[in-house]
Design a protein around this motif. Structure first.
Motif, PDB file in Angstrom:
ATOM      1  N   MET A   1      37.135  33.111  51.607  1.00 45.88           N
ATOM      2  CA  MET A   1      37.574  32.742  50.339  1.00 45.88           C
ATOM      3  C   MET A   1      38.690  32.095  49.793  1.00 45.88           C
ATOM      4  SD  MET A   1      35.221  34.893  46.728  1.00 45.88           S
ATOM      5  CE  MET A   1      36.429  35.110  45.921  1.00 45.88           C
ATOM      6  N   LYS A   2      39.019  31.004  50.748  1.00 47.86           N
ATOM      7  CA  LYS A   2      40.126  30.702  51.123  1.00 47.86           C
ATOM      8  C   LYS A   2      40.290  29.258  49.539  1.00 47.86           C
ATOM      9  CE  LYS A   2      38.750  27.181  54.690  1.00 47.86           C
ATOM     10  NZ  LYS A   2      36.863  28.383  55.273  1.00 47.86           N
ATOM     11  N   GLN A   3      39.093  28.788  49.306  1.00 52.10           N
ATOM     12  CA  GLN A   3      39.668  27.714  48.373  1.00 52.10           C
ATOM     13  C   GLN A   3      39.386  28.180  47.629  1.00 52.10           C
ATOM     14  OE1 GLN A   3      36.705  29.267  50.408  1.00 52.10           O
ATOM     15  NE2 GLN A   3      35.501  27.286  52.147  1.00 52.10           N
ATOM     16  N   LEU A   4      39.924  29.702  46.945  1.00 54.53           N
ATOM     17  CA  LEU A   4      40.421  30.379  45.788  1.00 54.53           C
ATOM     18  C   LEU A   4      41.015  30.880  45.719  1.00 54.53           C
ATOM     19  CD1 LEU A   4      36.609  31.672  44.077  1.00 54.53           C
ATOM     20  CD2 LEU A   4      38.493  29.582  43.444  1.00 54.53           C
ATOM     21  N   GLN A   5      42.232  31.292  46.372  1.00 41.52           N
ATOM     22  CA  GLN A   5      43.179  32.197  46.631  1.00 41.52           C
ATOM     23  C   GLN A   5      44.289  31.707  45.582  1.00 41.52           C
ATOM     24  OE1 GLN A   5      44.602  31.263  51.250  1.00 41.52           O
ATOM     25  NE2 GLN A   5      45.301  28.969  51.187  1.00 41.52           N
ATOM     26  N   HIS A   6      44.682  30.501  45.664  1.00 39.46           N
ATOM     27  CA  HIS A   6      45.451  30.429  44.383  1.00 39.46           C
ATOM     28  C   HIS A   6      45.670  30.735  43.056  1.00 39.46           C
ATOM     29  CE1 HIS A   6      47.928  29.291  47.583  1.00 39.46           C
ATOM     30  NE2 HIS A   6      46.871  28.410  48.497  1.00 39.46           N
ATOM     31  N   TYR A   7      44.140  31.078  42.973  1.00 40.56           N
ATOM     32  CA  TYR A   7      43.548  31.350  41.624  1.00 40.56           C
ATOM     33  C   TYR A   7      43.977  33.198  41.154  1.00 40.56           C
ATOM     34  CZ  TYR A   7      41.281  27.330  40.768  1.00 40.56           C
ATOM     35  OH  TYR A   7      41.671  26.076  40.771  1.00 40.56           O
ATOM     36  N   PRO A   8      43.933  33.778  39.948  1.00 40.08           N
ATOM     37  CA  PRO A   8      44.432  35.383  40.021  1.00 40.08           C
ATOM     38  C   PRO A   8      43.003  36.125  40.337  1.00 40.08           C
ATOM     39  CG  PRO A   8      44.254  33.739  37.403  1.00 40.08           C
ATOM     40  CD  PRO A   8      43.869  32.583  38.970  1.00 40.08           C
ATOM     41  N   GLN A   9      43.065  36.743  40.847  1.00 38.86           N
ATOM     42  CA  GLN A   9      42.602  38.353  41.425  1.00 38.86           C
ATOM     43  C   GLN A   9      41.267  38.253  40.521  1.00 38.86           C
ATOM     44  OE1 GLN A   9      43.235  38.771  44.704  1.00 38.86           O
ATOM     45  NE2 GLN A   9      40.964  39.989  44.433  1.00 38.86           N
ATOM     46  N   HIS A  10      41.328  38.578  39.259  1.00 37.49           N
ATOM     47  CA  HIS A  10      39.958  38.637  37.983  1.00 37.49           C
ATOM     48  C   HIS A  10      39.207  37.512  38.065  1.00 37.49           C
ATOM     49  CE1 HIS A  10      41.761  36.506  35.688  1.00 37.49           C
ATOM     50  NE2 HIS A  10      40.967  36.261  34.419  1.00 37.49           N
ATOM     51  N   LEU A  11      39.680  36.541  38.345  1.00 34.20           N
ATOM     52  CA  LEU A  11      38.917  35.317  38.627  1.00 34.20           C
ATOM     53  C   LEU A  11      37.796  35.661  40.077  1.00 34.20           C
ATOM     54  CD1 LEU A  11      40.370  31.987  36.975  1.00 34.20           C
ATOM     55  CD2 LEU A  11      38.260  33.440  36.583  1.00 34.20           C
ATOM     56  N   GLN A  12      38.867  35.584  40.996  1.00 36.85           N
ATOM     57  CA  GLN A  12      38.160  35.881  43.210  1.00 36.85           C
ATOM     58  C   GLN A  12      37.409  36.878  42.743  1.00 36.85           C
ATOM     59  OE1 GLN A  12      41.025  35.190  45.701  1.00 36.85           O
ATOM     60  NE2 GLN A  12      42.335  35.011  44.570  1.00 36.85           N
ATOM     61  N   ASP A  13      37.703  38.105  42.279  1.00 36.49           N
ATOM     62  CA  ASP A  13      36.692  39.407  42.214  1.00 36.49           C
ATOM     63  C   ASP A  13      35.462  38.870  40.702  1.00 36.49           C
ATOM     64  OD1 ASP A  13      38.252  40.416  43.553  1.00 36.49           O
ATOM     65  OD2 ASP A  13      39.630  41.902  41.435  1.00 36.49           O
ATOM     66  N   THR A  14      35.115  37.856  40.231  1.00 29.06           N
ATOM     67  CA  THR A  14      34.120  37.712  39.429  1.00 29.06           C
ATOM     68  C   THR A  14      33.163  36.943  40.342  1.00 29.06           C
ATOM     69  OG1 THR A  14      35.545  37.583  37.220  1.00 29.06           O
ATOM     70  CG2 THR A  14      33.611  36.652  37.878  1.00 29.06           C
ATOM     71  N   ILE A  15      33.722  35.988  41.061  1.00 29.67           N
ATOM     72  CA  ILE A  15      33.010  34.926  42.083  1.00 29.67           C
ATOM     73  C   ILE A  15      32.554  36.168  43.140  1.00 29.67           C
ATOM     74  CG2 ILE A  15      33.414  33.230  43.814  1.00 29.67           C
ATOM     75  CD1 ILE A  15      33.212  32.583  40.625  1.00 29.67           C
ATOM     76  N   LYS A  16      33.519  37.148  44.222  1.00 29.00           N
ATOM     77  CA  LYS A  16      33.013  37.496  44.777  1.00 29.00           C
ATOM     78  C   LYS A  16      31.203  38.330  45.052  1.00 29.00           C
ATOM     79  CE  LYS A  16      34.929  40.398  48.607  1.00 29.00           C
ATOM     80  NZ  LYS A  16      35.363  40.949  49.107  1.00 29.00           N
ATOM     81  N   SER A  17      32.366  38.656  43.312  1.00 27.66           N
ATOM     82  CA  SER A  17      30.556  40.099  42.830  1.00 27.66           C
ATOM     83  C   SER A  17      29.408  39.207  42.818  1.00 27.66           C
ATOM     84  CB  SER A  17      31.218  40.891  41.517  1.00 27.66           C
ATOM     85  OG  SER A  17      30.297  41.352  41.750  1.00 27.66           O
ATOM     86  N   GLN A  18      29.830  37.844  42.673  1.00 29.78           N
ATOM     87  CA  GLN A  18      28.675  37.009  42.053  1.00 29.78           C
ATOM     88  C   GLN A  18      28.071  36.233  44.393  1.00 29.78           C
ATOM     89  OE1 GLN A  18      29.377  33.627  39.660  1.00 29.78           O
ATOM     90  NE2 GLN A  18      29.234  34.742  37.828  1.00 29.78           N
ATOM     91  N   LEU A  19      28.928  36.243  44.317  1.00 28.47           N
ATOM     92  CA  LEU A  19      28.328  36.117  45.704  1.00 28.47           C
ATOM     93  C   LEU A  19      27.778  36.668  46.678  1.00 28.47           C
ATOM     94  CD1 LEU A  19      28.729  33.431  48.465  1.00 28.47           C
ATOM     95  CD2 LEU A  19      30.785  34.475  48.568  1.00 28.47           C
TER      96      LEU A  19
END
Length: 163
Positions: A1-19
């Motif tokens: 998820m390198k495209q989201l690496q500069h976003y807050p961790q909670h957003l990355q976690d939400t996207i990863k969970s949906q993925l």
């Protein structure tokens, strides 16, 4: 998820969970249900020129096209080039905008965001506050659409095209 690496961790976690749950594609499709119908270089030229003429009367564009050589996932979404040449006693500027061909089959908001980004480079060369202020002036929801596009790229990286 390198495209989201500069976003807050909670957003990355939400996207990863949906993925991982297989719900990310549905989430994207719900927010952006249809792809645009701009498929040719001529249609892209007209689309870009309409946007350009709303905000930048004095800048000229010599070429606007889809480009299959732009690697979206690893490199860039679009490209702008600016070349200055001396012709006699005049300085001639040549501006070009190229958009990755993958954007032939995405929602119009994603294409608009790419075009706004590249048009902003006509006036602001660096990705600084003035640049992003100009992007949001041309497209109110620029930052949200950029984030959503990055989420779509995460989806594409794992599953391929959605549209």
């Amino acid at each position: 998820m390198k495209q989201l690496q500069h976003y807050p961790q909670h957003l990355q976690d939400t996207i990863k969970s949906q993925l991982e749950n297989g719900k990310l594609g549905d989430s994207i499709k719900k927010k952006y249900p249809n792809a645009h119908n701009i498929k040719s270089d001529k249609a892209l030229y007209n689309y870009v020129m309409d946007l350009k003429n709303q905000y930048f009367k004095k800048f000229q564009l010599s070429k606007i096209q889809f480009d299959g050589k732009i690697n979206v996932i690893n490199n860039a979404l679009g490209m702008h080039t600016f070349i200055s040449r001396v012709q006699g006693n005049k300085l001639k500027a040549k501006n070009e905008i190229r958009v990755a061909t993958i954007f032939k089959n995405v929602p119009e908001k994603f294409l608009e965001m790419i075009v706004v980004h590249e048009l902003a480079h006509l006036k602001e060369k660096e990705h600084d506050k003035a640049f992003y202020d100009l992007c949001t002036y041309m497209m109110d929801d620029y930052h949200q659409v950029e984030f959503d596009l990055r989420v779509y790229l995460v989806y594409m990286d794992r599953h391929g095209k959605l549209y």
